[in-house]
Structure formats: structure tokens, C-alpha cells
Motif scaffolding. Structure first.
Motif, mmCIF file in Angstrom:
data_model
loop_
_atom_site.group_PDB
_atom_site.id
_atom_site.type_symbol
_atom_site.label_atom_id
_atom_site.label_comp_id
_atom_site.label_asym_id
_atom_site.label_seq_id
_atom_site.Cartn_x
_atom_site.Cartn_y
_atom_site.Cartn_z
ATOM 1 N N ALA A 82 0.833 -1.329 0.591
ATOM 2 C CA ALA A 82 -0.429 -0.200 -0.187
ATOM 3 C C ALA A 82 1.026 1.222 0.138
ATOM 4 N N ASN A 83 0.259 2.099 -0.081
ATOM 5 C CA ASN A 83 0.844 3.824 -0.277
ATOM 6 C C ASN A 83 0.896 4.762 0.097
ATOM 7 N N GLN A 84 0.040 4.312 1.568
ATOM 8 C CA GLN A 84 -0.046 5.362 3.167
ATOM 9 C C GLN A 84 0.406 4.840 4.311
ATOM 10 N N GLU A 85 1.106 5.229 4.941
ATOM 11 C CA GLU A 85 1.301 5.414 5.903
ATOM 12 C C GLU A 85 -0.010 4.245 6.892
ATOM 13 N N THR A 86 -0.040 4.725 7.150
ATOM 14 C CA THR A 86 -1.189 4.228 8.216
ATOM 15 C C THR A 86 -2.348 3.198 7.225
#
Length: 324
Positions: A290-294
Motif C-alpha cells: 500500500a502507498n499510505q502510512e496508516t
């Protein structure tokens, strides 16, 4: 498609700009994505600590090819560091790959990066690691420390008489046909996000690459897993615990080990999250990027749900909690 349905059911993934996931069971693959149509199983994400799978696999193959035992002291393989060696001289290759070296965790990412990007920078990072000495006796306690992999990358380079990157390419990436896996930002890279802010791709310091610098895709990570599943002797070595019963977790060579037989790890970098699961006795590998920190808790839940019909186990918390 079952995987696409599982992804759609993960409410916390709906705010992630791009997700790619896949599984392979006895070589039969299933992949799915969320996000723009341009995101596919071939799209490249930063995989952070999943890089350790590549480093450990390449090093173990090199050791096997050259007839070097796993219990060889690292100082014997890196004689250039001997004058500055303040760590326990008995530390073995097996112990650095298994994160049970007992080294003092004194060299952080910024310190390593400050050494620059020259061909000799990784060895200098390894020099700082062993100069700091040991915090405890080797083999006594598991402790996750990227400095162990600065040493592992240096050993891989030394045994091949070249740089870490060239050794990895020659030993694993090239022979495996991993054209999309590498340290330079690829044309098919997916932009990372922190909340609502997109992050520009930054060059990853060469000194830190053995522990977490690669870009890769779902399809090529599945290939890595399939390769391990087909090399049973190597997989048996990787999946044998090097930790004690009272350690925080059971750990092999680059992988956390679940009591039910699953192997897993995750990766975290600004703008990206990655996780991977291997189940040797089911000939199974899965990966989610995924390309989201969360996004890590949601990826861990997705991977757990994907393997649960095979094992009956819920491993979401274990995958999410891993110390990468």
C-alpha cells in the motif's frame, strides 16, 4: 474474485490511494488491486524491510555455493573490520541474520546515511556497528536491529568480491528475472502518501539498503516466495527458530515464525506499508502493498483473512505488531 471481495470488505483500505495484493498456492496465483486502473500486480512500491528477504536469501545462497558454514564468525568474512572490532568476535552469520547477535543498537539510520553513497560506505556503516560492541552475549536474546543487516550486506558483498547491489543482482535479481525489483525509482513506481500529502520519491541511502531499500511489485514478491518454497533445503534453514522460548517472538533467518507454521514480516517507510506471509506446508505465499502510512493494520487483516481458510488462524495482530 474472492481476493477482490476481501479487499473491498476492508473499510480501512478505502482511503488508501493504492493497494495491490496477491497469493500463490502451489504456483497458482490470484492478484487484485484497489485504486486507479494504472495500479496492477506489476506496479512498484517501496517494500522497506521486506528487502531483508532478498538480502538473507542471496546471502544464504552464496554461503551454500561457496561452502561457507552459517556458524562462521562474521569477523573472519570481513577481515577489513578486524582492527576496529569491539563486538564479540564469536558473532556468526547465522546470528546476524537471526537478529540474535546481541550487538548494541547504536547506529541509527541518520548516522548510517551520513556516511554517503560511495562504494565503501556500507562497509563503513558495518564498521560503526561492530565498533559499538555488544549489549549482551550473542544468542542470548532476540533484538531487531538493522545494523545486523548492514553486516549481512557487507558479507554478501565481500563473498562476491563486489558491491552489495551487484552481488544481489548477480545472485538473485538477475537469475530470478526480477526486472522490476531494484533500488532506483522505477517508471512503474506508485507515489507514496502521508495522510493527504503525497511524498516525492527520495533516494534511499546505500548504507541502509540491505535492511530496507528495494522497490518491488506483488508479482515479483510472489516469485521470491515461490522460489523459497521450491528450495526446501534453504527454506528449512530459514524457518528454523534461532530464538529462545522467552524471546519476544520466534524468529528464523529474516522471518518471524508463528507457532502454527506461518512465516511473516512487514515493512514500513514514509508513504508505504508492505507485508508478506509464507506457509511452507501449504505451499502458500501472499503479499500486500500500500502507498499510505496508516495502512499496515488493514494489510495485516487482509493477509490474515486470505490465509485463514487454509489454517483457521487469525494472524493479523502478529503481522501488524512485527518490529520492522
Amino acid at each position: 474474485m474472492i481476493l477482490q471481495k476481501l479487499m473491498a470488505q476492508q473499510i480501512s483500505l478505502r482511503d488508501v490511494p493504492a493497494v495491490a495484493a496477491g497469493s500463490s498456492v502451489a504456483g497458482a496465483r490470484t492478484t487484485a488491486t484497489l485504486g486507479p486502473d494504472t495500479v496492477t500486480a506489476e506496479s512498484c512500491f517501496r517494500i522497506a524491510s521486506l528487502t531483508k528477504v532478498f538480502t538473507s536469501t542471496a546471502l544464504l545462497r552464496t554461503l551454500r555455493d561457496k561452502g561457507v558454514p552459517l556458524d562462521t564468525p562474521v569477523v573472519e568474512l570481513l577481515p577489513a573490520l578486524a582492527p576496529d572490532w569491539r563486538a564479540d568476535r564469536s558473532i556468526t552469520v547465522e546470528q546476524i541474520l537471526g537478529q540474535v547477535s546481541g550487538l548494541r543498537a547504536s547506529v541509527d539510520g541518520a548516522t548510517a546515511a551520513a556516511l554517503g553513497d560511495g562504494d565503501g560506505a556500507l562497509l563503513e556503516a558495518a564498521r560503526l556497528v561492530v565498533r559499538a560492541g555488544n549489549e549482551r552475549e550473542p544468542g542470548l536474546q532476540w533484538s531487531y536491529y538493522n545494523g545486523n543487516y548492514f553486516l549481512a550486506g557487507s558479507v554478501l558483498a565481500a563473498l562476491n568480491g563486489t558491491t552489495y547491489e551487484s552481488a544481489l543482482e548477480g545472485n538473485l535479481l538477475g537469475p530470478g528475472g526480477f526486472a522490476r525489483t531494484g533500488f532506483e525509482t522505477p517508471a512503474t513506481s506508485v507515489t507514496g502518501w502521508s495522510g493527504t500529502t503525497h511524498l516525492p520519491p527520495l533516494r534511499y541511502p546505500r548504507t541502509r539498503r540491505p535492511s530496507g531499500g528495494l522497490w518491488s511489485s506483488v508479482s515479483e514478491l510472489l516469485s521470491v516466495g515461490e522460489g523459497l518454497l521450491s528450495d526446501r533445503a534453504l527454506l528449512e534453514e530459514i524457518s528454523r527458530p534461532r530464538t529462545r522460548p522467552d524471546d519476544p517472538m520466534s524468529y528464523g533467518l529474516g522471518w518471524a515464525l508463528d507457532p502454527s507454521g506461518q512465516m511473516y514480516l512487514n515493512g514500513r517507510l514514509p508513504g508505504y506499508r508492505a507485508a508478506m506471509v509464507l506457509i511452507p506446508d501449504r505451499d502458500y505465499v501472499s503479499v500486500a502493498l500500500a502507498n499510505q502510512e496508516t495502512a499496515l493494520p488493514a494489510l495485516a487483516r487482509l493477509l490474515s483473512d486470505m490465509q485463514q481458510p487454509l489454517t483457521g488462524d487469525d494472524i493479523a495482530k502478529a503481522v501488524d505488531d512485527f518490529a520492522a
